[in-house]
Design an enzyme around this catalytic site. Structure first.
Site, PDB file in Angstrom:
ATOM      1  N   ARG B  58       0.667  -1.312  -0.064  1.00  0.00           N
ATOM      2  CA  ARG B  58      -0.027   0.033  -0.036  1.00  0.00           C
ATOM      3  C   ARG B  58       0.948   1.153  -0.056  1.00  0.00           C
ATOM      4  NH1 ARG B  58      -3.910  -1.003   4.122  1.00  0.00           N
ATOM      5  NH2 ARG B  58      -3.423  -3.145   3.838  1.00  0.00           N
ATOM      6  N   THR B  59       1.811   1.470   0.649  1.00  0.00           N
ATOM      7  CA  THR B  59       2.690   2.433   0.747  1.00  0.00           C
ATOM      8  C   THR B  59       3.492   2.563  -0.574  1.00  0.00           C
ATOM      9  OG1 THR B  59       3.213   2.147   2.934  1.00  0.00           O
ATOM     10  CG2 THR B  59       4.517   3.665   1.981  1.00  0.00           C
ATOM     11  N   LYS B  86      23.280  -8.880  -5.163  1.00  0.00           N
ATOM     12  CA  LYS B  86      24.483  -9.117  -5.851  1.00  0.00           C
ATOM     13  C   LYS B  86      25.705  -8.856  -4.891  1.00  0.00           C
ATOM     14  CE  LYS B  86      22.520  -9.146 -10.462  1.00  0.00           C
ATOM     15  NZ  LYS B  86      22.652  -8.200 -11.425  1.00  0.00           N
ATOM     16  N   ARG B 108      12.310   3.091   1.431  1.00  0.00           N
ATOM     17  CA  ARG B 108      11.940   2.107   2.308  1.00  0.00           C
ATOM     18  C   ARG B 108      13.097   1.074   2.717  1.00  0.00           C
ATOM     19  NH1 ARG B 108       6.505  -0.910   4.061  1.00  0.00           N
ATOM     20  NH2 ARG B 108       5.988   1.266   4.678  1.00  0.00           N
ATOM     21  N   HIS B 136       8.241   6.580  10.061  1.00  0.00           N
ATOM     22  CA  HIS B 136       7.463   6.744   9.063  1.00  0.00           C
ATOM     23  C   HIS B 136       6.419   7.741   8.794  1.00  0.00           C
ATOM     24  CE1 HIS B 136       5.257   4.805   5.828  1.00  0.00           C
ATOM     25  NE2 HIS B 136       4.839   3.899   6.170  1.00  0.00           N
TER      26      HIS B 136
END
Lengths: 425, 310
Positions: B58-59, B86, B108, B136
């Site tokens: 959702r974010t 990697k 994020r 947040h």
């Protein structure tokens, strides 16, 4: 060859005197107020003449991670900090758990000839925590004590065996005190700051639980336990209790644990990330009180070089550790200036007591007949500790590029000048 | 007072005026989102990368929708398909994308402080879309916007935040902002889900669900983050959690008149919150939060873009 250090103030653990030091060969032959003819004359006017510092806890990363530091760069870093004897921990690659590696480390240090390197052997083979190493063999090779530093010895039975067995060789065990089951993924001290930052904390109890266990095992075995890098107030309370009860226990505090609190982490600076972590201001004050009162035996740096690339990452991913050898003198002198300890106590903590614990009868004092390991310190010298002065291959000190006061300006090892600020000789 | 910084990393350092500036700016974008053509050109020609090193739906969709409605080219990047797998460092990954002339990164990351770390070493604007257990900020802003809409004010309200406070970056951002705005914040949850030094927030910690709900104008439920428990068990069973820490219609009756219930989602129905609460339009504002999320994110992207250009 005769060397004269004149006009300095000689600081020993038991007092100070304005006198000249006369050295012949490797040995101090005279302390005198007379002017003596010599081949080499060092004017120490305004300087402190101290016994060479003995750092009971360093990591030279050699063998195995020489890109961080090695025995050579470690030796150069040491003497630039006034340190003439170093005890490197066993968490090398391969681990120093046998006489061959011990011998190789010593030989490499002798080749450069700046310091005496006295290796600490592992407690358990391969740091696996089960079988103890061949302590007798390693002591013959030059090891002086035993520690799985970086990891605790989790099994009480194994620790008991290590304490009992090492006692038979007049040696001792250094405890990396940590109950790992209580610090899952912790990266800093558990406290208000970790709560604000959202970083997982390591409570001080994880150290104290391990200190309590190891002091009880020392009581049981009558072995000697030395608690490495004490960081919490309650650890010191436990050590005080054990000592009152006659347990053979000594301990060390690292300069960062009496200089910085966990609030320094508010910017997520990985150079302040270390284990044990920087604790609360109350703990910092407790360290100072322990240093003042005589409860703490030793200041040891836990010099832990790490490459910039390894520290230049997200906080959680950075390794634990901070450089220490070249900031030992200014941070300890700051305690003297603050009135926490005297210069005599500084010598006791950085040289006399380590010599006593390690049974080094010819070190830890400026006196006739002693080995001429000497740090000449300018307590007022102000300078920027920058990359040019830094002798380590690594740069992981939050003090780098900061203005510091107090430095070793000349270091003598066995009568020979091995460091003359700013360079090693 | 406008917001003048390059990045939005958290709400702890923001002033009351700065927080309110974001809220008032978002209102205009909410109006736009409710019009027929939900599009403006304020980020036309700009590149926004949603750099998600941790899973999110959702974010990410909310930011992507917001960026596209502002006219930006919005690109999604997730760590599972990336060079991070990697062995490339976070900063190298960001610098490579920055070399492609990215204007704004929405980041994020599972590690606390990662957004600040990137912001210190990048010329692009950084929006923290959740870093570890730290902050947040856009979630808290959308929560505040939703509360303001339904209660008509923020100052003087009593909010209770219930659940896994320890693992909640949403709670942290909300606590700082709410206290700055003059709101009373109470906390409740199992002691195993409370930070050991919760006092640092300056909030009252309740002892029972009843104490938590009583006198509250706003009830903010948090998701149980079972994926973050590191193998230890913060509560014995979901049945017991629901019994002592779950929100039901009966318990809501203890609150002040006309309470509202928020939840950052996704919801564990029947555990932290019962369906009869979720589905009750008189109290549940959960979908309003989602709607406001887009408006808040548009406001944040628009303001940072203006700061970058000025």
């Amino acid at each position: 060859m005769k060397t004269l250090i004149k006009n300095g103030t000689i600081i020993n653990a038991d007092g100070r005197i304005n006198a000249n030091v006369v050295i012949e060969g490797e040995t101090i032959v005279e302390i005198t107020t007379e002017e003596v003819q010599a081949d080499v004359v060092i004017d120490a006017t305004g300087m402190l003449v101290m016994p060479g510092l003995i750092d009971m806890h360093v990591h030279f990363r050699d063998p195995g991670q020489e890109y961080k530091d090695d025995v050579i760069s470690g030796s150069e870093t040491a003497v630039a900090g006034g340190v003439t004897t170093c005890l490197p921990m066993a968490n090398t690659t391969p681990i120093n758990d046998n006489a061959s590696i011990t011998r190789a480390m010593i030989a490499k240090a002798k080749e450069r000839g700046l310091i005496d390197l006295l290796p600490i052997g592992a407690v358990t083979q391969g740091f696996k925590g089960d079988r103890i190493v061949e302590m007798g063999d390693m002591i013959e090779a030059g090891a002086v004590a035993f520690s799985d530093d970086g990891l605790p010895v989790s099994s009480s039975t194994v620790m008991r065996a290590a304490l009992e067995y090492s006692r038979g060789f007049n040696s001792f065990v250094i405890s990396h005190s940590e109950d790992c089951s209580l610090c899952r993924h912790g990266v800093m001290n558990e406290g208000p700051t970790s709560t604000i930052l959202g970083l997982k904390g390591m409570p001080s109890e994880k150290e104290e639980i391990a200190v309590a266990r190891d002091m009880l095992l020392a009581k049981l075995t009558k072995g000697h336990i030395h608690i490495a890098h004490v960081s919490s107030a309650w650890s010191l309370k436990l050590i005080e209790l054990a000592r009152k009860e006659g347990v053979s226990i000594t301990c060390e505090v690292a300069p960062h644990h009496f200089s910085f609190s966990d609030e320094h982490l508010l910017t997520y600076d990985t150079y302040f990330k270390m284990s044990p972590p920087l604790r609360s201001k109350c703990d910092v004050e407790a360290m100072k009180e322990g240093l003042r009162s005589g409860l703490v035996d030793v200041i040891a740096t836990d010099h832990a070089p790490h490459h910039t690339d390894e520290k230049f990452v997200e906080f959680d991913k950075a390794p634990f550790g901070i450089l220490g050898l070249q900031t030992l003198v200014p941070l300890t002198l700051a305690l003297v200036k603050e009135g926490v300890i005297t210069l005599e106590r500084m010598v006791e903590l950085t040289s006399a007591n380590p010599a006593k614990i390690l049974h080094l009868d010819n070190k830890g004092k400026i006196a006739k007949g002693m080995l001429a390991d000497i740090a000449i310190i300018d307590p007022e010298m102000t300078y920027v500790y920058d990359e040019k002065l830094n002798k380590s291959k690594s740069k992981n000190s939050p003090l780098l590029n900061q203005t510091l006061t107090g430095a070793a300006v000349k270091t003598l090892k066995s009568g020979r000048v091995v460091f003359d600020f700013p360079n090693c000789l | 007072m406008a917001y003048r910084h390059k990045d939005l990393l958290g709400l702890r350092e923001l002033s009351k005026e700065e927080i309110l500036f974001f809220l008032s700016s978002a209102q205009a974008f909410k109006d736009l989102n409710n019009s027929e053509v939900k599009k403006t050109r304020s980020l036309h020609g700009k590149t926004v990368i949603n750099a998600f090193f941790e899973n999110s739906t959702r974010t990410r969709v909310s930011f992507e929708t917001g960026a596209k409605r502002l006219g930006a080219d919005a690109i999604n990047f997730s760590a599972s398909q990336s060079s991070a797998q990697k062995g490339e460092t976070l900063l190298d990954t960001i610098h490579n994308m920055e070399a492609m002339k990215t204007d704004i990164f929405v980041l994020r990351h599972p590690n606390s402080g990662a957004a600040q770390f990137v912001a210190q070493h990048s010329d692009a604007c950084i929006v923290n879309a959740g870093d570890g257990l730290h902050e947040h900020p856009t979630q808290a802003l959308l929560d505040l916007m939703t509360i303001q809409e339904h209660k008509g004010r923020l100052e003087g309200l009593t909010v209770v935040i219930i659940g896994d406070i320890f693992h909640s970056r949403v709670a942290r951002s909300n606590i700082w902002a709410m206290k700055t705005l003059g709101m009373t914040v109470k906390l409740f949850g199992p002691p195993t889900m409370m930070p050991a030094h919760v006092d640092v927030f300056g909030c009252h910690v309740c002892k029972t669900m009843e104490e938590a709900i009583e006198g509250s104008d706003v009830i903010m439920m948090l998701r149980i983050q079972l994926e973050r428990q590191d193998g230890s068990t913060p509560f014995p069973s979901t049945r017991e959690y629901s019994k002592f820490f779950g929100l039901s219609s009966t318990r809501i009756k203890l609150a002040n008149p006309n309470p509202i219930v928020l939840h950052p989602g996704p919801i564990n129905r029947g555990v932290e919150i019962n369906s009869d609460v979720v589905e009750n339009p008189e109290v549940s504002v959960i979908l309003n939060q989602v709607e406001n999320g887009v408006a808040i994110r548009m406001a944040v992207l628009d303001i940072l873009n203006r700061n970058r250009n000025s």
